[in-house]
Design a protein around this motif. Structure first.
Motif, PDB file in Angstrom:
ATOM      1  N   SER A  90      13.885  10.636   1.584  1.00 13.29           N
ATOM      2  CA  SER A  90      12.940  11.726   1.842  1.00 13.29           C
ATOM      3  C   SER A  90      11.593  11.453   1.180  1.00 13.29           C
ATOM      4  N   ILE A  91      11.618  10.848   0.001  1.00 11.14           N
ATOM      5  CA  ILE A  91      10.371  10.499  -0.693  1.00 11.14           C
ATOM      6  C   ILE A  91       9.576   9.494   0.127  1.00 11.14           C
ATOM      7  N   VAL A  92      10.255   8.496   0.674  1.00  4.70           N
ATOM      8  CA  VAL A  92       9.574   7.483   1.483  1.00  4.70           C
ATOM      9  C   VAL A  92       8.992   8.118   2.747  1.00  4.70           C
ATOM     10  N   LYS A  93       9.739   8.989   3.398  1.00  6.77           N
ATOM     11  CA  LYS A  93       9.231   9.671   4.597  1.00  6.77           C
ATOM     12  C   LYS A  93       8.011  10.524   4.274  1.00  6.77           C
ATOM     13  N   ARG A 119      13.695  -1.578   4.282  1.00  6.98           N
ATOM     14  CA  ARG A 119      14.586  -2.095   3.236  1.00  6.98           C
ATOM     15  C   ARG A 119      13.802  -2.439   1.972  1.00  6.98           C
ATOM     16  N   MET A 120      12.675  -3.130   2.139  1.00  3.42           N
ATOM     17  CA  MET A 120      11.902  -3.532   0.972  1.00  3.42           C
ATOM     18  C   MET A 120      11.360  -2.325   0.223  1.00  3.42           C
ATOM     19  N   LEU A 121      10.845  -1.338   0.949  1.00  7.58           N
ATOM     20  CA  LEU A 121      10.272  -0.152   0.301  1.00  7.58           C
ATOM     21  C   LEU A 121      11.315   0.593  -0.534  1.00  7.58           C
ATOM     22  N   HIS A 122      12.473   0.857   0.061  1.00  3.94           N
ATOM     23  CA  HIS A 122      13.513   1.587  -0.661  1.00  3.94           C
ATOM     24  C   HIS A 122      14.038   0.772  -1.837  1.00  3.94           C
ATOM     25  N   LEU A 123      14.195  -0.533  -1.657  1.00  9.77           N
ATOM     26  CA  LEU A 123      14.699  -1.394  -2.729  1.00  9.77           C
ATOM     27  C   LEU A 123      13.722  -1.414  -3.903  1.00  9.77           C
ATOM     28  N   MET A 124      12.439  -1.619  -3.610  1.00 11.72           N
ATOM     29  CA  MET A 124      11.438  -1.672  -4.674  1.00 11.72           C
ATOM     30  C   MET A 124      11.307  -0.333  -5.388  1.00 11.72           C
ATOM     31  N   LEU A 125      11.119   0.724  -4.614  1.00  9.52           N
ATOM     32  CA  LEU A 125      10.905   2.041  -5.212  1.00  9.52           C
ATOM     33  C   LEU A 125      12.136   2.490  -5.984  1.00  9.52           C
ATOM     34  N   LYS A 184       6.051  17.202  -0.699  1.00  6.98           N
ATOM     35  CA  LYS A 184       7.312  17.936  -0.783  1.00  6.98           C
ATOM     36  C   LYS A 184       8.404  17.166  -0.032  1.00  6.98           C
ATOM     37  N   PRO A 185       9.064  16.215  -0.683  1.00  5.68           N
ATOM     38  CA  PRO A 185      10.129  15.453  -0.014  1.00  5.68           C
ATOM     39  C   PRO A 185      11.251  16.338   0.511  1.00  5.68           C
ATOM     40  N   GLU A 186      11.429  17.517  -0.093  1.00  2.00           N
ATOM     41  CA  GLU A 186      12.505  18.415   0.328  1.00  2.00           C
ATOM     42  C   GLU A 186      12.387  18.816   1.793  1.00  2.00           C
ATOM     43  N   ARG A 187      11.191  18.714   2.374  1.00  2.00           N
ATOM     44  CA  ARG A 187      11.016  19.090   3.782  1.00  2.00           C
ATOM     45  C   ARG A 187      11.859  18.189   4.691  1.00  2.00           C
ATOM     46  N   PHE A 188      12.213  16.979   4.203  1.00  2.00           N
ATOM     47  CA  PHE A 188      13.016  16.060   5.008  1.00  2.00           C
ATOM     48  C   PHE A 188      14.488  16.074   4.621  1.00  2.00           C
ATOM     49  N   TRP A 189      14.849  16.904   3.657  1.00  2.00           N
ATOM     50  CA  TRP A 189      16.238  16.964   3.226  1.00  2.00           C
ATOM     51  C   TRP A 189      17.108  17.526   4.357  1.00  2.00           C
ATOM     52  N   SER A 195       0.830  -1.204   0.000  1.00  2.00           N
ATOM     53  CA  SER A 195       0.000   0.000   0.000  1.00  2.00           C
ATOM     54  C   SER A 195       0.865   1.255   0.000  1.00  2.00           C
ATOM     55  N   THR A 196       1.886   1.281   0.856  1.00  2.00           N
ATOM     56  CA  THR A 196       2.782   2.445   0.911  1.00  2.00           C
ATOM     57  C   THR A 196       3.521   2.624  -0.403  1.00  2.00           C
TER      58      THR A 196
END
Length: 514
Positions: free
Chosen positions: A371-374, A465-471, A429-434, A325-326
């Motif tokens: 940052s995109i994931v967050k 790990r799975m989310l970052h790997l897949m995305l 806005k992923p930049e907010r977590f940069w 879902s995420t």
């Protein structure tokens, strides 16, 4: 009989056929009679002054005035995370409601979440159990629902030190290396679910549990979705405990059927592994099941076969649905915001190199991807109201009393869109977590998609790990095109909710090899 309009809420089925004394009768009427009987008994007890004196002296947090019998059920609607967020704007971030017979406290700010998940965590560490989760006695074995106890501590320790420790995840990373997508039009949600299912099944069993086109994959996805929807849908038995033995909405009955199918599958795979372990010279697997069987052999008091089966049920159901879902929301936001997708692809090309596969060890060098994931977690938390907690004692917060036995709901969706915390909270806005130190590990209460305190989700390290790997893999190896007639501006970004937050319409996109 004229039925009041508030009974159109999903708690109240339009009609049930129920056999009682070998005669068919109207289940709705039967349920209403029971509720009215309960209400009359409550009124009688109140008039006699019993069971009410102590509660009248305690000041509950503010909240909307409840109706007789149903309380505030009529105010939840079909998207309770949004309805409760709107009510909190009027009544405050610490709010009380009456959901049928159950006093419920709703938390809608980071400060109040810290009070519940950290300051008073020892009073709020146990769960309110949805009646459907009592199927197969899962609430007495399943890790998310167990009370804090010796058994819970044993399972939690196994997860933290064995199954999801960095050393273990590093050692079995090769089990999760698979080709993630082919160059054809995709239903992103289905593709994500199948990919997550295979990543999990390789990590747990060292096998591909589902081919994208297999009947097993479709059946498993259907079972998991049904489980999450049954667990998240309104249930009369949860709001009126007097009705639980009758299972008026049939949720426990259906959940028993869904659980049985997955538990039977797990049982077959566990038995196969146990037989394989008996063969001389058999290869040792470096996966989750092998670790669990080793622990069980050393001490069956710590964990046994039945415990293992229910733990695997939790890992598969919760892990596959929430992660897929995420992922789907992340892809939707990238397609909805092409400039963000371009920045992410540029980072991957510079760090990984064009055409090179991404490894889990590369994630730390990809701050924009992180940052995109967050940002996806902030806007679209997988479990928008977290799993319900239960007050173990009267607790005073901000001058109000959360009474013993009250259900406590933390609205992470509302916290993620709090204008006091976030600039332009409805924008992606992923930049907010940069460069930000804010993470999702339960230390920063403005971003708690996995919960916090001692009940934080133990599968967090694997899910990340799975989310970052897949995305990372899908946007590094492919460019993406929306189907004809769909543009970034007219994409449907609406949601629907069971226990998890899903897109109201499946996301479809066409991968184009880079």
């Amino acid at each position: 009989m004229v039925i009041p309009s508030f009974l159109s809420y999903p708690f109240f089925p339009r009609r049930y056929n129920f056999v009682l004394r070998e005669r068919e009768m109207d289940w709705l009427s039967f349920s209403l009679y029971l509720i009215l009987t309960w209400a009359l008994l409550e009124a009688l007890l109140y008039s006699l002054g019993r069971g009410k004196k102590s509660s009248r002296s305690k000041q509950l947090p503010p909240g909307p005035k409840p109706f007789p019998v149903i309380g505030n059920l009529h105010q939840l609607g079909d998207k309770p995370h949004k309805s409760l967020a709107k009510l909190a704007q009027k009544h405050g971030p610490l709010m009380s409601l009456k959901l049928g017979q159950v006093t419920s406290i709703v938390i809608s700010s980071a400060a109040m979440a810290k009070e519940v998940l950290q300051t008073h965590d020892h009073f709020f560490c146990n769960r309110t159990i949805p009646d459907s989760l009592r199927a197969h006695d899962h609430h007495t074995i399943g890790l998310p629902w167990l009370p804090v106890s010796t058994m819970w501590r044993n399972l939690r320790k196994i997860c933290n030190t064995q199954l999801f420790a960095n050393k273990m995840l590093d050692s079995n990373e090769n089990l999760r290396r698979r080709k993630l997508v082919s160059g054809q039009a995709l239903d992103i949600g289905k593709a994500a679910f199948t990919t997550v299912l295979n990543l999990l099944s390789n990590t747990i069993f060292s096998i591909d549990l589902a081919d994208p086109n297999s009947e097993m994959a479709r059946n498993f996805k259907e079972m998991v979705c049904n489980i999450m929807m049954e667990a998240g849908k309104p249930n009369l038995g949860d709001c009126f405990p007097v009705l639980r033995k009758f299972d008026p909405n049939g949720r426990r009955r259906r959940m028993t059927k869904y659980f049985s199918k997955i538990l039977d599958l797990n049982d077959r795979l566990i038995n196969q592994r146990m037989e394989l372990r008996k063969l001389p010279g058999s290869a040792v697997k470096n996966d989750v099941l092998e670790t669990l069987l080793n622990i069980a052999e050393e001490s069956s008091e710590v964990i046994n076969k039945n415990d293992i089966n229910h733990l695997l049920l939790v890992l598969f159901v919760a892990g596959s649905d929430t992660t897929s879902s995420t992922f789907q929301w992340a892809m939707a936001e990238l397609l909805h915001n092409p400039e963000v997708l371009s920045k992410a692809q540029l980072e991957l090309e510079q760090v990984i190199g064009k055409g090179n596969p991404i490894e889990e060890s590369d994630i730390a060098r990809l701050p924009y991807l992180q940052s995109i994931v967050k940002e996806t977690f902030r806007l679209h938390p997988a479990v928008p109201l977290l799993l319900p907690r239960k007050a173990g004692a009267d607790v005073e917060i901000e001058g109000y009393t959360v009474t013993k036995g009250a259900q406590v709901l933390v609205n992470t969706w509302a916290i993620g869109r709090d204008t006091n915390l976030w600039d332009e909270p409805n924008s992606f806005k992923p930049e907010r977590f940069w460069g930000s130190e804010v993470d999702v590990r339960g230390r920063n209460f403005e971003l708690i998609p996995f919960g916090g305190g001692r009940r934080i989700c133990p599968g967090l390290p694997l899910a990340m790990r799975m989310l970052h790997l897949m995305l990372g893999s899908l946007i590094h190896l492919f460019d993406w095109k929306l189907p004809d007639g769909v543009t970034p501006k007219n994409m449907n970004m609406d949601d629907k909710v069971g226990l998890t937050l899903e897109m109201s319409q499946p996301l479809r996109a066409i991968p184009i090899p880079l």
